[in-house]
Design a protein around this motif. Structure first.
Motif, short mmCIF file in Angstrom:
data_model
loop_
_atom_site.label_atom_id
_atom_site.label_comp_id
_atom_site.label_asym_id
_atom_site.label_seq_id
_atom_site.Cartn_x
_atom_site.Cartn_y
_atom_site.Cartn_z
N SER A 100 0.83 -1.19 0.00
CA SER A 100 0.00 0.00 0.00
C SER A 100 0.88 1.26 0.00
N MET A 101 2.10 1.14 0.53
CA MET A 101 3.03 2.26 0.51
C MET A 101 3.41 2.60 -0.94
N ALA A 104 0.45 4.19 -2.47
CA ALA A 104 0.30 5.57 -2.03
C ALA A 104 1.23 6.48 -2.83
N LEU A 120 0.12 9.48 -5.38
CA LEU A 120 0.55 10.87 -5.18
C LEU A 120 1.38 11.38 -6.35
N GLY A 121 1.40 10.63 -7.45
CA GLY A 121 2.01 11.14 -8.67
C GLY A 121 3.43 10.69 -8.92
N GLN A 130 10.33 6.56 -8.96
CA GLN A 130 10.06 7.22 -7.68
C GLN A 130 9.26 6.31 -6.75
N ASN A 179 17.62 8.43 5.34
CA ASN A 179 16.26 8.21 5.78
C ASN A 179 15.62 9.46 6.34
N ALA A 212 -0.87 4.19 5.04
CA ALA A 212 0.26 4.05 4.12
C ALA A 212 1.14 5.29 4.11
N LEU A 213 1.42 5.83 5.29
CA LEU A 213 2.34 6.96 5.38
C LEU A 213 3.77 6.44 5.23
N PHE A 214 4.66 7.28 4.68
CA PHE A 214 6.03 6.84 4.46
C PHE A 214 6.81 6.93 5.76
N PRO A 215 7.27 5.80 6.28
CA PRO A 215 7.93 5.82 7.59
C PRO A 215 9.28 6.52 7.55
N HIS A 216 9.89 6.64 6.36
CA HIS A 216 11.22 7.25 6.31
C HIS A 216 11.14 8.77 6.17
N LEU A 217 9.93 9.30 6.07
CA LEU A 217 9.78 10.75 5.98
C LEU A 217 9.01 11.24 7.21
N GLU A 277 7.28 16.16 5.40
CA GLU A 277 7.75 15.57 4.15
C GLU A 277 6.72 14.64 3.53
N PHE A 322 4.98 15.26 -0.21
CA PHE A 322 5.40 14.27 -1.19
C PHE A 322 4.77 14.47 -2.58
N GLY A 323 3.45 14.60 -2.60
CA GLY A 323 2.75 14.72 -3.88
C GLY A 323 3.18 15.96 -4.65
N ARG A 357 6.01 17.51 -4.36
CA ARG A 357 7.39 17.34 -4.80
C ARG A 357 7.45 16.49 -6.06
N MET A 358 6.59 15.49 -6.12
CA MET A 358 6.54 14.65 -7.33
C MET A 358 6.12 15.48 -8.53
N ARG A 378 8.23 12.09 13.45
CA ARG A 378 8.30 10.89 12.63
C ARG A 378 6.94 10.19 12.70
N ARG A 421 -2.01 14.78 3.40
CA ARG A 421 -1.14 14.38 2.31
C ARG A 421 -1.92 14.24 1.01
N ALA A 422 -3.20 13.86 1.13
CA ALA A 422 -4.01 13.71 -0.08
C ALA A 422 -4.57 15.05 -0.54
#
Lengths: 304, 385
Positions: free
Chosen positions: A200-201, A204, A208-209, A214, A300, B110-115, B119, B123-124, B126-127, B155, B171-172
């Motif tokens: 799901s990551m 996601a 988000l594009g 990426q 990270n 589904a959040l990014f654990p490394h950000l 951040e 994310f969106g 920045r993409m 975090r 984030r959405a």
């Protein structure tokens, strides 16, 4: 029962008994490490500051001569032989690690996607080469890649090599055999990470594009990073010290770290210098690993 | 029905000049005959659906009914086997997810654990390669909107469930999507927090004017927030309509029983007049208002009637009303605080009746008491099956 008993994970036990139990379970491992790792390492460290006596004995005086020699300042003026050997070995080790990662990633994803019985089979197939002795495998590559073998003929036909050349001996043969030898060390930890992957990551990131690259970079890689690091270390360390494969398939032209150390302890009868070589290579490898893990850990946190 | 129609007409009038009107008419999402199979199982079996711009639309159904699959088809995370998906009037069936003007709030967040939080939200943007300064502004303002500004540097592992939910939402919506897809976003939260966030989410949707497609299995949640609800059952749309319509006028047995509690009465049609019809049930003869039945009835045909427990009136045994009143015996009750839920024994089985505890004091009826129930004739609904 003088000391008060307490509940530890559901069991009523006194503090003293808990300590005894901890000592009993940790003790053997500790003793083993001290006897066969720390003490020998200490001996090697000490020995590297001693000199070679007549007839190859280890003798006083204490000296830094071994390290000077290692850095290239020998009796015959400056000769960077050992730094080059060290460098060459690290190139071989990291090259093998990177090639294994490149080959291991798709394989790990492939196996993780298989249904359960096939998964077991695939993992067994990955480990099967271990059942054959390394020397036998290496000699087998000699035959497979030697002049006149069908692989060589195919390479000639495809104009990859000239008509009078062979794939063995050479760098190609060395790397091919190294990758085959070390791939399981990479695939197994990678597979363990990929197996747990939360897709799901990745979705996601896509949502988000993020494009394919990426998505991999942000949705997949951070999750499998522990496996990647473990795999790289597991391949890099033994691959750096590997000398049988470069020796047998590289044509015995180039000395590697392993040969260099073996040379000093064996025919060279210069244990102090051999100890210095071993210690420095260990230190350089550890420093490299420390830098590597620190850098990836930093990544990270940083804004990408 | 009439009322709903009147509202629609006035809305169209309000749309004003023709240019605005045409954009208002283009649905935000349009599904045409969409199907998706997983092996032999049809997760989505030929659904056609049109979702209006700015609408809060809920997909409601039990787990495994295909609602999440339908959402993923809109998001582009899955491809339909047949049918087309249009977003904003543009066919998007095969458009990859990262190029669709929709964003998703995932059930697992589904959040990014490394950000960190900031951040993650950035994310969106920045993409999309938005300028750094602009990203900062938008992220900052969206964090204020969902009230998580103080979490910016945290975090993900340091967040509570409710905070994660807000980050996922931010984030959405920071991407200003045409359509926001929410997959059971409040499912993992405790009841009190869920109620709070329902109110906030609803207000936010009104304020931003983004079309929401909201997947949930919680009928109360769907009723509380949605403009329209699509009730899904086994890959099909069991009923589609405004929240109160779906609740007050369930069309199928499934819709009646899945949304809220419902008493079902089986019977045969006895008599039919212009205003009403009579149904013989095991309870007795029941008179039903005809206005609610769109299809013609035949004498002697068997049918199912539905009535919500809170619409059943419980009266003293001595009291009798002319229409639809029957003697019953109290076989049990549950006291929930705001109401008392009676189980009533009738010749036709058990009947549930929920009575508001408007007056203080113990429940009026005790187990074993005799009473009279009255089924208001305009509260009875004729089901399709």
């Amino acid at each position: 029962m003088t000391s008060q008993s307490q509940i530890h994970r559901g069991e009523a036990i006194t503090r003293g008994r808990l300590s005894i139990r901890a000592a009993a379970s940790l003790g053997p491992g500790f003793i083993w490490l001290i006897l066969f790792f720390l003490i020998p390492l200490g001996i090697i460290a000490a020995m590297s500051f001693l000199s070679r006596g007549e007839d190859g004995t280890v003798d006083r005086p204490l000296t830094l001569e071994n390290y000077r020699r290692l850095a290239g300042f020998g009796l015959l003026g400056f000769d960077p032989l050992y730094p080059i050997i060290l460098f060459r070995s690290f190139v071989l080790g990291s090259g093998t690690a990177m090639l294994c990662l490149t080959a291991g990633l798709p394989l790990a994803f492939f196996i993780a996607k298989l249904s359960k019985p096939f998964k077991q089979l695939a993992l067994t197939l990955v480990v099967i080469p271990f059942w054959t002795n390394l020397l036998i495998r290496t000699y087998a590559w000699q035959m497979l890649l030697g002049p006149g073998s069908w692989i060589t003929q195919l390479a000639v036909w495809l104009r990859v090599i000239g008509p009078d050349e062979a794939l063995y001996p050479g760098t190609f043969a060395v790397y091919l055999c190294m990758v085959c030898d070390f791939l399981p060390f990479m695939v197994l930890p990678l597979y363990a990470s990929v197996e747990k992957l939360d897709w799901s990551m990745a979705e996601a990131a896509m949502d988000l594009g993020a494009n394919r690259f990426q998505v991999f970079r942000h949705g997949v890689l951070p999750q499998i990073q522990p496996g990647v690091i473990a795999g790289l270390i597991l391949v890099f360390l033994p691959a750096t010290g590997q000398f049988v494969i470069p020796d047998l398939l590289g044509g015995a032209k180039t000395a590697m770290l392993g040969n260099a150390i073996q040379q000093q302890f064996g025919p060279g009868l210069d244990w102090p210098f051999g100890s210095a070589v071993a210690l420095v290579s260990l230190a350089v490898a550890l420093a490299g690993l420390w830098l590597f893990t620190r850098k990836t850990a930093d990544q990270n946190l940083e804004i990408v | 029905m009439l009322q709903a129609f009147a509202v629609q007409v006035s809305a169209e009038r309000a749309a004003g000049p023709s240019g605005e009107q045409t954009t208002a008419e283009i649905p935000a999402v349009e599904l045409h005959n969409v199907s998706r199979k997983f092996g032999p199982v049809s997760a989505v079996a030929g659904i056609s659906l049109s979702i209006r711009r700015g609408e809060f639309f809920s997909l409601l159904g039990p787990s495994g009914c295909g609602k999440t699959t339908l959402l993923r088809l809109v998001a582009g995370l899955d491809l339909p086997d047949a049918g087309t998906v249009s977003i904003n009037g543009l066919e998007a069936t095969h458009t990859p997810a990262h190029q669709r003007p929709v964003n998703t709030v995932f059930q697992s967040y589904a959040l990014f654990p490394h950000l960190n939080v900031r951040e993650n939200i950035a994310f969106g943007l920045r993409m999309k390669r938005m300028a750094r300064k602009q990203i900062e502004e938008r992220v900052g303002s969206i964090m204020e909107t969902v009230r998580i500004s103080e979490l910016a540097g945290r975090r993900i592992s340091q967040l509570s469930g409710g905070q994660k939910q807000r980050v996922a939402l931010a984030r959405a919506i920071v991407n200003e999507p045409q359509v926001l897809l929410l997959d059971e976003p409040l499912g993992a939260l405790d009841l009190k927090l869920r109620k709070e966030l329902q109110v906030e989410l609803h207000a936010l949707q009104r304020r931003l004017g983004i079309t929401f497609i909201y997947v949930t299995h919680d009928q109360e949640e769907a009723l509380a927030m949605s403009d329209r609800i699509g009730v899904m059952h086994a890959g099909r749309m069991a009923q589609l309509g405004a929240a109160e319509e779906v609740y007050e006028r369930p069309r199928t047995r499934f819709a009646a029983q899945f949304i809220g509690a419902c008493n079902l009465l089986r019977g045969t049609v006895r008599h039919c007049s212009e205003r009403d019809f009579m149904v013989r049930t095991e309870l007795g003869e029941v008179r039903v208002e005809l206005g609610q039945s769109a299809r013609p009835l035949q004498l002697g045909q068997s049918c199912t009637l539905a009535i919500r427990p809170e619409k059943v009136r419980v009266l003293a045994f001595t009291e009798r009303r002319e229409v639809n009143s029957f003697p019953v015996r109290v076989s049990g009750f549950v006291y929930t605080g705001s109401e008392t839920q009676y189980r009533l024994e009738t010749p036709g089985g058990l009947l549930n009746a929920w009575v508001m505890n408007a007056r203080s004091g113990p429940p009026v009826f005790q187990i074993g008491d005799r009473a009279t129930v009255q089924l208001p004739w305009d509260a009875l609904v004729l089901l399709d099956d």
